[in-house]
Every structure is written in structure tokens, then in C-alpha cells.
Design a protein around this motif. Structure first.
Motif, PDB file in Angstrom:
ATOM      1  N   ARG A 146     -87.240 -22.136  11.334  1.00 13.12           N
ATOM      2  CA  ARG A 146     -85.825 -21.816  11.211  1.00 13.12           C
ATOM      3  C   ARG A 146     -85.090 -22.128  12.512  1.00 13.12           C
ATOM      4  N   GLU A 147     -83.861 -22.542  12.355  1.00 11.97           N
ATOM      5  CA  GLU A 147     -83.042 -22.854  13.523  1.00 11.97           C
ATOM      6  C   GLU A 147     -82.877 -21.604  14.393  1.00 11.97           C
ATOM      7  N   GLY A 148     -83.176 -21.756  15.672  1.00 12.44           N
ATOM      8  CA  GLY A 148     -83.003 -20.658  16.612  1.00 12.44           C
ATOM      9  C   GLY A 148     -84.128 -19.647  16.616  1.00 12.44           C
ATOM     10  N   ALA A 149     -85.201 -19.889  15.836  1.00 12.76           N
ATOM     11  CA  ALA A 149     -86.321 -18.947  15.808  1.00 12.76           C
ATOM     12  C   ALA A 149     -87.137 -19.082  17.089  1.00 12.76           C
ATOM     13  N   VAL A 150     -87.256 -18.006  17.825  1.00 17.61           N
ATOM     14  CA  VAL A 150     -88.045 -18.009  19.064  1.00 17.61           C
ATOM     15  C   VAL A 150     -88.984 -16.811  19.017  1.00 17.61           C
ATOM     16  N   LEU A 151     -90.251 -17.080  18.715  1.00 18.07           N
ATOM     17  CA  LEU A 151     -91.261 -16.030  18.661  1.00 18.07           C
ATOM     18  C   LEU A 151     -92.165 -16.132  19.877  1.00 18.07           C
ATOM     19  N   PRO A 152     -92.657 -14.994  20.388  1.00 20.75           N
ATOM     20  CA  PRO A 152     -93.560 -15.041  21.536  1.00 20.75           C
ATOM     21  C   PRO A 152     -94.768 -15.925  21.253  1.00 20.75           C
ATOM     22  N   PRO A 153     -95.345 -16.563  22.265  1.00 21.66           N
ATOM     23  CA  PRO A 153     -96.476 -17.476  22.046  1.00 21.66           C
ATOM     24  C   PRO A 153     -97.674 -16.801  21.405  1.00 21.66           C
ATOM     25  N   GLU A 154     -97.806 -15.483  21.576  1.00 22.24           N
ATOM     26  CA  GLU A 154     -98.948 -14.773  20.994  1.00 22.24           C
ATOM     27  C   GLU A 154     -98.820 -14.574  19.484  1.00 22.24           C
ATOM     28  N   PHE A 155     -97.652 -14.890  18.904  1.00 19.27           N
ATOM     29  CA  PHE A 155     -97.420 -14.679  17.478  1.00 19.27           C
ATOM     30  C   PHE A 155     -96.889 -15.953  16.827  1.00 19.27           C
ATOM     31  N   ARG A 172     -92.674   0.255  23.097  1.00 18.59           N
ATOM     32  CA  ARG A 172     -92.899  -1.196  23.152  1.00 18.59           C
ATOM     33  C   ARG A 172     -93.827  -1.654  22.038  1.00 18.59           C
ATOM     34  N   ARG A 173     -94.915  -0.922  21.820  1.00 25.22           N
ATOM     35  CA  ARG A 173     -95.872  -1.309  20.778  1.00 25.22           C
ATOM     36  C   ARG A 173     -95.210  -1.415  19.416  1.00 25.22           C
ATOM     37  N   HIS A 174     -94.315  -0.501  19.127  1.00 24.29           N
ATOM     38  CA  HIS A 174     -93.743  -0.452  17.782  1.00 24.29           C
ATOM     39  C   HIS A 174     -92.733  -1.554  17.508  1.00 24.29           C
ATOM     40  N   THR A 175     -92.416  -2.359  18.506  1.00 22.60           N
ATOM     41  CA  THR A 175     -91.616  -3.562  18.248  1.00 22.60           C
ATOM     42  C   THR A 175     -92.352  -4.496  17.300  1.00 22.60           C
ATOM     43  N   MET A 176     -93.673  -4.409  17.282  1.00 20.03           N
ATOM     44  CA  MET A 176     -94.488  -5.271  16.412  1.00 20.03           C
ATOM     45  C   MET A 176     -94.049  -5.158  14.958  1.00 20.03           C
ATOM     46  N   TYR A 177     -93.794  -3.924  14.501  1.00 16.46           N
ATOM     47  CA  TYR A 177     -93.466  -3.766  13.090  1.00 16.46           C
ATOM     48  C   TYR A 177     -92.223  -4.562  12.707  1.00 16.46           C
ATOM     49  N   GLY A 178     -91.233  -4.591  13.575  1.00 16.58           N
ATOM     50  CA  GLY A 178     -89.984  -5.268  13.245  1.00 16.58           C
ATOM     51  C   GLY A 178     -90.108  -6.769  13.090  1.00 16.58           C
ATOM     52  N   LEU A 179     -91.197  -7.354  13.578  1.00 18.92           N
ATOM     53  CA  LEU A 179     -91.370  -8.802  13.419  1.00 18.92           C
ATOM     54  C   LEU A 179     -91.525  -9.212  11.957  1.00 18.92           C
ATOM     55  N   VAL A 180     -91.793  -8.234  11.082  1.00 18.65           N
ATOM     56  CA  VAL A 180     -91.888  -8.555   9.658  1.00 18.65           C
ATOM     57  C   VAL A 180     -90.584  -9.123   9.126  1.00 18.65           C
ATOM     58  N   TRP A 181     -89.466  -8.852   9.796  1.00 15.06           N
ATOM     59  CA  TRP A 181     -88.180  -9.383   9.340  1.00 15.06           C
ATOM     60  C   TRP A 181     -88.148 -10.911   9.344  1.00 15.06           C
ATOM     61  N   ASN A 182     -89.036 -11.540  10.060  1.00 13.63           N
ATOM     62  CA  ASN A 182     -89.108 -13.003  10.029  1.00 13.63           C
ATOM     63  C   ASN A 182     -89.512 -13.540   8.660  1.00 13.63           C
ATOM     64  N   VAL A 183     -90.176 -12.705   7.859  1.00 12.75           N
ATOM     65  CA  VAL A 183     -90.693 -13.187   6.570  1.00 12.75           C
ATOM     66  C   VAL A 183     -90.244 -12.316   5.395  1.00 12.75           C
ATOM     67  N   VAL A 184     -89.238 -11.469   5.576  1.00 15.64           N
ATOM     68  CA  VAL A 184     -88.727 -10.682   4.449  1.00 15.64           C
ATOM     69  C   VAL A 184     -88.146 -11.638   3.400  1.00 15.64           C
ATOM     70  N   PRO A 242     -85.919 -13.409   0.526  1.00 10.04           N
ATOM     71  CA  PRO A 242     -84.475 -13.309   0.265  1.00 10.04           C
ATOM     72  C   PRO A 242     -84.130 -12.422  -0.920  1.00 10.04           C
ATOM     73  N   ALA A 243     -85.088 -12.161  -1.811  1.00  8.78           N
ATOM     74  CA  ALA A 243     -84.818 -11.257  -2.930  1.00  8.78           C
ATOM     75  C   ALA A 243     -84.668  -9.819  -2.460  1.00  8.78           C
ATOM     76  N   MET A 244     -85.188  -9.512  -1.263  1.00  6.75           N
ATOM     77  CA  MET A 244     -85.139  -8.144  -0.758  1.00  6.75           C
ATOM     78  C   MET A 244     -83.942  -7.909   0.148  1.00  6.75           C
ATOM     79  N   GLN A 245     -83.536  -8.925   0.923  1.00 13.54           N
ATOM     80  CA  GLN A 245     -82.404  -8.809   1.837  1.00 13.54           C
ATOM     81  C   GLN A 245     -81.711 -10.167   1.906  1.00 13.54           C
ATOM     82  N   THR A 246     -80.436 -10.184   2.295  1.00 11.46           N
ATOM     83  CA  THR A 246     -79.727 -11.448   2.415  1.00 11.46           C
ATOM     84  C   THR A 246     -80.272 -12.257   3.587  1.00 11.46           C
ATOM     85  N   GLU A 247     -80.097 -13.559   3.507  1.00 10.06           N
ATOM     86  CA  GLU A 247     -80.573 -14.433   4.580  1.00 10.06           C
ATOM     87  C   GLU A 247     -79.902 -14.077   5.907  1.00 10.06           C
TER      88      GLU A 247
END
Length: 351
Positions: A192-201, A307-319, A321-326
Motif C-alpha cells: 500500500r502507498e505510504g505503508a511503512v512497517l518496522p523491518p522486524e514485521f 510499548r509491547r501492546h502496540t503489537m496488537y494494533g498492527l492488525v489494522w494493516n490487514v483488517v 474492508p468488510a469490517m471497516q472502511t479503507e
């Protein structure tokens, strides 16, 4: 006396069923007319109802509209416990006034595990509903953390937490998070345009490993409490004076406190504001919680858990479109991707 059964289809939400449901808390009430309105089918099933009552119902000041909510979808059997958690919230927790929530008029779960609730129609308050594209201001974020502190303190480390299932709740046990974090979905997210994920993920496998490691920490946490579980901006509302509140209590669970605090702040607030102020906001939350009797927490340990719990929010990268708008997915995933780099999540999780 026969057991009171919850509806298993919307055509069973009749004036007769509503009368039996409402009269349990509001004696003498008879629903004389029930007209179905807007129906929303998603994780759960919601239908707006237009109601009229006998004199007793009007004397109880029951409103002309409310929402029926249940799990009447094909996938509902897989998340039935989440609907039972929402009934528990509206039956026992919402009346305590720990946080600003829609009022519950009825909540129940029958012997077959079917749950249903009758919930306040917030349009009657002229409430404004949250959206990811409208970042929550810092002052409102502070007020929201105060609500979460009250919720978290209520059953802090208490035996009652067992009623909410294992730590991590249905997010971990129903498998939905891992199922949507496929290799293909993760590869699409990286393109995706502008997607910047840490190198570990950079792969789905790395992301799934991070999620499993986070849940392992939650299962052994000594700072468990009752959490909202899904405190993102789409589950918020705001009064006319800007005061915040939360909707949707299907994911109420026991978990480490940082699940709610991290998820709310990063999903809902501007990334630059968080980079500059999140440690101050976290300190304010901890002080509010301690004032309610929760034991003092080491600040370095609190920051590490946050800090650890930031991991859970990364799921938004793959939610899907039927569940949330783009637009919502892009907005929130960018906030979490920025936070994951800022928080060095892989190191925080010892990956």
C-alpha cells in the motif's frame, strides 16, 4: 416458570418478547407497539426499534426508541461468548457508572448461550460518533483515560475476572486475529502507498509470531483487570460538550491494563501528539488508577508493557474492508506503524 429465551431471529423481537424483557427491570411495563427500523448486520446484529408503552412504561420514562442487539449472523456461533460478555456488562457493570456508556434497559443470556440486549439510542442525546479521521484532542484523551482507570480498578486482580474467560479473551481464543493475518494479506499491506512497517514485521509469519508473544505475556501478567477490549475511535461517542464515551462491549475481557490504554491512545490520537505526550498521558492514567486503590506500579515496567501492546494494533494493516472502511484502516494502521517503530516493539517483546 419456563425459562425466558432470547430471540434467535429478528422476527422474534415482538411486542410480547419486549414486554417480558423490559418488565423485569421496569415492573408493569407493557409494550403496546414495536416497529422495527434500521438493521445493521456486522459482528453482531443490531436493530433500531420504535416503541410505545402502556401507562406504566411511560411512568418509567422508557424512551420511544432503543436498539436490540444480539448475535444472529452465520458467524455468531464462533463469537457467542462475546455477546454473553456484553450482556454481563449491561447487566452488572454499566449501572455502576464507571464510564460513559449507553444505558442498558435489558441484558440476558439463556441456557442455550444466546444473548440479547436492549440499549439506549444515543441519537436521543444528540451524541456525535467517533471516527478515525477525527483525531481525539489531548484533553479528551486525558478524560478518556480517566474512564478507563475507573473500569480497570473495579475488578483489579479480583476473583471476578474469571467470569470474563482467560486473559486476552476471545481476541486470542476465537482465532479471528490470526486468521486475517495471512501471508498474502500482509504482503498486500506492505504494497500500500505510504505503508511503512518496522523491518522486524515484514512478513505475515513475523507478525503472527509477535502477536502470539504478546498474548503469552498477557497470560502471565500480574496486572490483570477488566478491559473494554476494543477501544478504538469507531467505538466512541461524544456528548454535545465533547465528553467522551464508549460503545460496543462485546470484547470486554480480562487482560493486562495496557491493552486498552495503548489501543485507545494510538488508534484515536494524532501520531505527532502521541510522540510528544503519550508518556505524560500514561503517567496521568497511572496516578488516577492508584488514587482508586490499585497498587503503585513501577514506571519502567508500565512503559514496557505499554510499548509491547502496540503489537496488537498492527492488525489494522490487514483488517478486511468488510469490517471497516479503507480510510479508517489506513488512518489507524499508519498510526500503529509509526508507534511500532517509535516503541521498538520487537525489542519490547524480546523477539
Amino acid at each position: 416458570m419456563p425459562e425466558f429465551k432470547m430471540p434467535t431471529a429478528l422476527d422474534q423481537v415482538t411486542a410480547e418478547w419486549l414486554t417480558e424483557a423490559l418488565s423485569r427491570r421496569y415492573p408493569g411495563t407493557v409494550v403496546t407497539s414495536a416497529v422495527p427500523g434500521l438493521t445493521i448486520r456486522a459482528t453482531g446484529t443490531k436493530q433500531r426499534l420504535m416503541l410505545d408503552y402502556n401507562d406504566a412504561g411511560h411512568e418509567h420514562r422508557l424512551p420511544p426508541t432503543m436498539w436490540f442487539k444480539s448475535g444472529l449472523e452465520e458467524h455468531s456461533d464462533h463469537v457467542r461468548t462475546s455477546h454473553a460478555r456484553e450482556s454481563l456488562f449491561y447487566a452488572e457493570i454499566e449501572p455502576l457508572g464507571l464510564l460513559n456508556a449507553p444505558h442498558g434497559y435489558f441484558a440476558g443470556t439463556d441456557a442455550d448461550g444466546n444473548s440479547a440486549q436492549l440499549i439506549e439510542d444515543l441519537l436521543g442525546r444528540n451524541a456525535r460518533f467517533g471516527a478515525a479521521t477525527r483525531a481525539v484532542p489531548l484533553a479528551v484523551a486525558k478524560a478518556t483515560l480517566g474512564m478507563l482507570a475507573r473500569l480497570h480498578a473495579h475488578w483489579w486482580g479480583a476473583p471476578e475476572l474469571a467470569r470474563l474467560g482467560p486473559p486476552g479473551g476471545s481476541l486470542a481464543t476465537d482465532g479471528i486475529v490470526i486468521r486475517i493475518m495471512t501471508d498474502a494479506a500482509w504482503d498486500d499491506a506492505l504494497r500500500r502507498e505510504g505503508a511503512v512497517l518496522p523491518p522486524e514485521f515484514q512478513t505475515g509469519a513475523q507478525a503472527r509470531a509477535g502477536m502470539e508473544k504478546l498474548w503469552a505475556y498477557d497470560r502471565t501478567s500480574d496486572a490483570l483487570c477488566m478491559v473494554h477490549g476494543d477501544a478504538h475511535p469507531g467505538n466512541m461517542f461524544f456528548e454535545q460538550d465533547g465528553a467522551p464515551g464508549f460503545l460496543d462491549y462485546q470484547r470486554v475481557m480480562q487482560c493486562d491494563w495496557a491493552h486498552d490504554v495503548n489501543y485507545f491512545l494510538i488508534a484515536s490520537c494524532d501520531s505527532d501528539d502521541m510522540a510528544a505526550h503519550e508518556r505524560d498521558l500514561l503517567e496521568g492514567y497511572l496516578q488516577e488508577r492508584e488514587a482508586l486503590g490499585v497498587p503503585l506500579m513501577d514506571r519502567d515496567e508500565a512503559w514496557l508493557s505499554y510499548r509491547r501492546h502496540t503489537m496488537y494494533g498492527l492488525v489494522w494493516n490487514v483488517v478486511p474492508p468488510a469490517m471497516q472502511t479503507e480510510e479508517t484502516c489506513l488512518t489507524i494502521s499508519r498510526r500503529f506503524n509509526a508507534a511500532a517503530a517509535r516503541h521498538d516493539v520487537a525489542r519490547a517483546l524480546d523477539l
